[in-house]
Design an enzyme around this catalytic site. Structure first.
Site, PDB file in Angstrom:
ATOM      1  N   ASP A 264       0.817  -1.208   0.000  1.00  0.00           N
ATOM      2  CA  ASP A 264       0.000   0.000   0.000  1.00  0.00           C
ATOM      3  C   ASP A 264       0.856   1.265   0.000  1.00  0.00           C
ATOM      4  O   ASP A 264       1.810   1.379   0.770  1.00  0.00           O
ATOM      5  CB  ASP A 264      -0.907  -0.006   1.236  1.00  0.00           C
ATOM      6  CG  ASP A 264      -1.784   1.216   1.318  1.00  0.00           C
ATOM      7  OD1 ASP A 264      -2.627   1.400   0.423  1.00  0.00           O
ATOM      8  OD2 ASP A 264      -1.631   2.002   2.282  1.00  0.00           O
ATOM      9  N   GLU A 301       1.803   0.036  -4.777  1.00  0.00           N
ATOM     10  CA  GLU A 301       0.886   1.121  -5.116  1.00  0.00           C
ATOM     11  C   GLU A 301       1.651   2.423  -4.949  1.00  0.00           C
ATOM     12  O   GLU A 301       2.237   2.683  -3.890  1.00  0.00           O
ATOM     13  CB  GLU A 301      -0.333   1.152  -4.196  1.00  0.00           C
ATOM     14  CG  GLU A 301      -1.298   2.273  -4.582  1.00  0.00           C
ATOM     15  CD  GLU A 301      -2.176   2.768  -3.446  1.00  0.00           C
ATOM     16  OE1 GLU A 301      -3.145   3.496  -3.738  1.00  0.00           O
ATOM     17  OE2 GLU A 301      -1.902   2.443  -2.279  1.00  0.00           O
TER      18      GLU A 301
END
Length: 612
Positions: A264, A301
């Site tokens: 993330d 990401e």
């Protein structure tokens, strides 16, 4: 390469007990309190670098325990692998040796074959558990996806959360089914030929139940993040924070048989050291892969459009396998919805879509009006398989005030055309749960914190974020259970003809991607792209292998007459037309070969196959 140190509670039948290890460099005394009918205090021995360790034969699987620091502070284990009750109470010893794995022949899938399906465990099924996901695997097999990406399952406060508020990175969410439930899901996926990608969060910790500061300098004030102080990846004592998260990644891959990790928001992992944490993470996971005879995949990401994430270390990169690619989403979304607010203001032109296909990053060293600075690097030569694309995901849907899916923003015909843009691109495609049949329920932001002050802060923050959209309706309360329930999938496509047609269309596109020779290894050098800005028709021609495919996407609301390449007597055969009645459209099936021109219906897509 740094020497890794095992942490947490590790039960070993050979040692006839459990070894406890915790990093607490500032403590003068550390004990383990075993929560037996008669509590047992186990003193730990201090070792180098602030680690404390000890063996207890009284601690077996199921034993609950806490750490006591300097006879004053009692806390759960930072590396707890199970929190059976809440984030504030005792951890539980688990046994990784007892699960009956049946996936010994599973070796994973190569990245270029991934067709990913992102899901949230709590809202994907009515049960909201790992067992609920297992019950839907036959549907996913039937659809044709071969990888699921699970939003974070690290233990968070309460039972309702997206997962990005986790505070025990090693502990599998109790309300989903705990560690045993996740293992059952992974095992069932592998038996079904489905890889498992797990979303992990190494850039921040959630607000409730975060006791890391009681143990050591896990955070640094050198940097600020949207969530407060940054995790300490490059300040004093950072070796042990890096060890904490590397051990976490290795646990998921080794003990839970996870195939890939989605990392993330890596742009919020701040590290100015000589070897970036992401590089070290890749090195350690690759080493584990060699030991186990498997290849593990790391997907980042990032919103920085930076090839350094993917470049090999000899080119100064971190060597990660793939990254999410937002530019493609933004280019498509702005053209089909007309939305240009927020970060969408940098997009909205037809040439952005062509550039995203030819060169990947749209902002590859260009000035961003939204960010007021130059961003990005050139990714033209980076293989397309290393970029994950989607038209919807948890962020792009859930961070809208009302959580509207694309279903609510564009026509049924355009939904099919957008599906083609994702599944027939050269990039690694990802679907968001429910999009394949046009789920109408929103995906909203939800939490279930137990601290009332925190709940009010979350409400206030979300309201402030969307204050300019008050005209759109009432703001959904993140803490309300109704907000969570409204976000659950209905899976109602079997009773809805149009939804069933859309799902069957997705199946057709997925099958084409899997079986067409021209799409066996799609990549940028093996395709031709032309965006007719005046007609709003995209030509995407895959020429990697014969027969080549000519994909036409009409993004306008008008019928378009398109001229094809008919040199050397070349002709084409229509193999997919989204406007056909089989897919809920009104067009007749095209049976004759096409040599010069063809009509593409409004908001429709056509796939033409070259006739030999």
């Amino acid at each position: 390469m740094a020497i890794l140190r095992e942490i947490g509670a590790h039960f070993s039948p050979d040692k006839q007990g459990t070894v406890f290890t915790v990093w607490a460099p500032n403590a003068e005394k550390v004990e383990v309190l075993l929560h037996k009918p008669e509590p047992i205090q186990v003193p730990l021995q201090r070792e180098a670098m602030g680690y404390w360790t000890g063996l207890s034969e009284f601690a077996t699987p199921g034993t609950r325990y806490t750490f006591t620091l300097d006879d004053e502070t009692e806390r759960p284990d930072p590396a707890s692998q199970f929190q059976p009750t809440t984030v504030h109470e005792a951890s539980e010893v688990i046994d990784h040796t007892s699960f009956n794995w049946t996936d010994r022949n599973w070796k994973g899938l190569p990245l270029e074959q991934y067709i990913i399906y992102e899901l949230h465990v709590g809202t994907f099924s009515e049960e909201g558990t790992f067992e609920g996901v297992i019950s839907k695997l036959t549907e996913l097999q039937d659809l044709g996806v071969n990888a699921i990406e699970i939003m974070p399952v690290a233990q968070f406060a309460g039972s309702r959360n997206w997962g990005y508020d986790g505070v025990y990175p090693f502990a599998t969410q109790n309300s989903y089914g705990g560690p045993e439930g996740l293992k059952k899901l992974v095992n069932a996926c592998h038996e079904a030929g489905i890889a498992v990608v797990l979303d992990v969060v190494y850039n921040h910790m959630g607000p409730e139940g975060n006791y890391l500061n009681d143990f050591g300098p896990y955070f640094t004030d050198k940097y600020n993040t949207p969530w407060g102080n940054a995790l300490n990846f490059d300040d004093a004592h950072s070796d042990h924070v890096r060890n904490f998260f590397i051990q976490n990644a290795l646990m998921w891959l080794r003990d839970f048989h996870i195939d890939a990790l989605r990392l993330d928001a890596v742009h919020a992992i701040y590290d100015t050291g000589a070897r970036h944490f992401l590089q070290e993470l890749k090195e350690q996971t690759s080493l584990l892969g060699k030991q186990l005879g498997r290849e593990f995949i790391l997907i980042a990401e990032s919103d920085q459009s930076d090839v350094r994430l993917l470049n090999p270390t000899e080119k100064g990169g971190y060597g990660l396998d793939a990254q999410w690619f937002d530019d493609y989403h933004h280019a498509i979304h702005t053209l089909v919805t007309g939305e240009l607010e927020g970060y969408y203001e940098d997009f909205g032109k037809p040439e952005h879509l062509q550039k995203a296909l030819q060169h990947t990053f749209v902002y590859n060293g260009l000035y961003s009006e939204h960010r007021k600075r130059t961003i990005g690097s050139d990714a033209t030569d980076v293989p397309a398989k290393q970029f994950v694309v989607c038209s919807q995901n948890h962020d792009q849907v859930g961070n809208r005030m009302l959580g509207e899916r694309l279903t609510e923003l564009v026509s049924f015909e355009m939904l099919k055309t957008v599906a083609g843009l994702i599944l027939l691109s050269p990039y690694t495609p990802m679907l968001f749960m429910g999009e394949e049949y046009g789920e109408k329920n929103p995906f909203l932001y939800f939490v279930s914190h137990t601290d009332e002050e925190l709940v009010e802060a979350v409400r206030k923050g979300r309201k402030e974020e969307f204050k300019y959209f008050a005209h759109k309706g009432e703001f959904p309360d993140p803490q309300s259970e109704e907000t969570f329930n409204r976000s659950k999938l209905t899976h109602g496509y079997t009773q809805n003809e149009q939804q069933n047609q859309l799902r069957n269309f997705y199946k057709e596109l997925i099958n084409l991607r899997k079986t067409a020779p021209a799409l066996a290894k799609p990549d940028k050098p093996h395709m031709h792209v032309q965006m007719d800005a005046e007609q709003m028709v995209l030509h995407l021609v895959h020429v990697g292998a014969e027969p080549s495919l000519h994909c036409l996407f009409n993004l306008s609301q008008e019928e378009r007459e398109v001229t094809l390449d008919s040199s050397q007597g070349q002709s084409w055969r229509a193999i997919i037309n989204s406007a056909e009645s089989a897919w809920g459209g009104k067009a007749e099936k095209e049976s004759a070969n096409i040599t010069s021109t063809i009509t593409v219906q409004p908001e429709a897509m056509l796939v033409l196959q070259k006739v030999k």
